[in-house]
Design an enzyme around this catalytic site. Structure first.
Site, mmCIF file in Angstrom:
data_model
loop_
_atom_site.group_PDB
_atom_site.id
_atom_site.type_symbol
_atom_site.label_atom_id
_atom_site.label_comp_id
_atom_site.label_asym_id
_atom_site.label_seq_id
_atom_site.Cartn_x
_atom_site.Cartn_y
_atom_site.Cartn_z
ATOM 1 N N SER A 112 0.832 -1.203 0.000
ATOM 2 C CA SER A 112 0.000 0.000 0.000
ATOM 3 C C SER A 112 0.873 1.263 0.000
ATOM 4 O O SER A 112 1.564 1.506 -0.991
ATOM 5 C CB SER A 112 -0.947 -0.070 1.208
ATOM 6 O OG SER A 112 -1.921 0.912 1.132
ATOM 7 N N ASP A 162 -10.403 -4.331 -4.657
ATOM 8 C CA ASP A 162 -9.759 -3.316 -3.805
ATOM 9 C C ASP A 162 -10.681 -2.107 -3.641
ATOM 10 O O ASP A 162 -11.094 -1.481 -4.621
ATOM 11 C CB ASP A 162 -8.414 -2.888 -4.426
ATOM 12 C CG ASP A 162 -7.520 -2.169 -3.441
ATOM 13 O OD1 ASP A 162 -8.028 -1.362 -2.643
ATOM 14 O OD2 ASP A 162 -6.302 -2.412 -3.468
ATOM 15 N N HIS A 193 -8.239 -4.707 -0.465
ATOM 16 C CA HIS A 193 -6.954 -4.049 -0.198
ATOM 17 C C HIS A 193 -6.073 -4.906 0.712
ATOM 18 O O HIS A 193 -4.849 -4.818 0.658
ATOM 19 C CB HIS A 193 -7.200 -2.669 0.411
ATOM 20 C CG HIS A 193 -6.040 -1.740 0.257
ATOM 21 N ND1 HIS A 193 -5.600 -1.284 -0.957
ATOM 22 C CD2 HIS A 193 -5.193 -1.199 1.182
ATOM 23 C CE1 HIS A 193 -4.550 -0.492 -0.787
ATOM 24 N NE2 HIS A 193 -4.280 -0.432 0.510
#
Ligand code: MLT
Length: 216
Positions: A112, A162, A193
């Site tokens: 991320s 996501d 995610h």
């Protein structure tokens, strides 16, 4: 915490290679609100022989550690991102001298926000990373000068569901890296995610295949 002498400083963890014949070092880059210990279990799964350098992001967003500032979710402070990318690159070179690991064999594993700074490192400081596994990345910025990423291998692991990153983002990032001559693969997991077991297996297989074919 260990301190690196001179140069930009990051709170970090360093673990020497378990196998002395292995001169790769994994650069672990955590997500927003993470810390330098978060990705250690993942490193152990993906490439257990390698050394590890794992910095903690120097930016605090309401107490959550990050690698660069953002204006709002998905909208980055580009000036800060550029500055922090160079700081991270210089820290890695300094840590390589300090801990005596090979600065030409750095493999990033980022999640991320950590994947986004790893992508920014490749775009702005193409000499730093030899390879990267990017979990849930976005396009961090568009560099003015196209980098030369010849010989750099990248795996993007993106989630079909996501809720933070739109599917166009990893697709566009893969195109940008490919146009800069990197060898790029994308793995699409069925998850959101957060990481799924399949993300870890895909990256493990990718690292093993690259090592076996001499591409790393
Ligand atoms: C970022 O800010 O880097 C991305 O939005 C991912 C995140 O950290 O949520």
């Amino acid at each position: 915490m260990t301190k690196s002498p001179k140069g930009p400083d990051f709170r970090h963890k360093y673990l020497p290679a378990r196998n002395e014949a292995c001169d790769y070092t994994l650069v672990l880059l955590h997500g927003t609100g993470g810390a330098e210990t978060d990705l250690l279990p993942l490193a152990d799964r993906l490439f257990p022989e390698a050394a590890v350098i794992s910095p903690r992001g120097n930016v605090s967003e309401h107490g959550m550690a990050r690698f660069f500032r953002r204006i709002e979710p998905g909208v980055f402070d580009i000036e800060d991102l550029i500055k922090r990318t160079h700081e991270l690159a210089d820290f890695l070179l300094c840590a390589a001298r300090n801990y005596k690991f090979n600065q030409n064999r750095l493999v990033a594993v980022g999640y991320s926000n950590g994947a986004n700074i790893a992508a920014s490192l490749m775009l702005l400081r193409p000499e730093i990373l030899r390879a990267a596994v990017l979990y849930r990345p976005m396009v961090p910025l568009c560099p003015i000068k196209k980098p030369n990423l010849d010989g750099v291998n990248v795996l993007l692991c993106s989630g079909k569901q996501d809720e933070i990153v739109a599917p166009e983002e990893p697709t566009r990032l893969a195109e940008m890296l490919h146009e800069s001559r990197a060898t790029v693969s994308i793995f699409w997991s069925e998850s959101g995610h957060g990481l799924a077991t399949s993300d870890i297996e895909a990256a493990k297989d990718w690292v093993t295949a690259k090592l076996n074919s001499g591409m790393l």
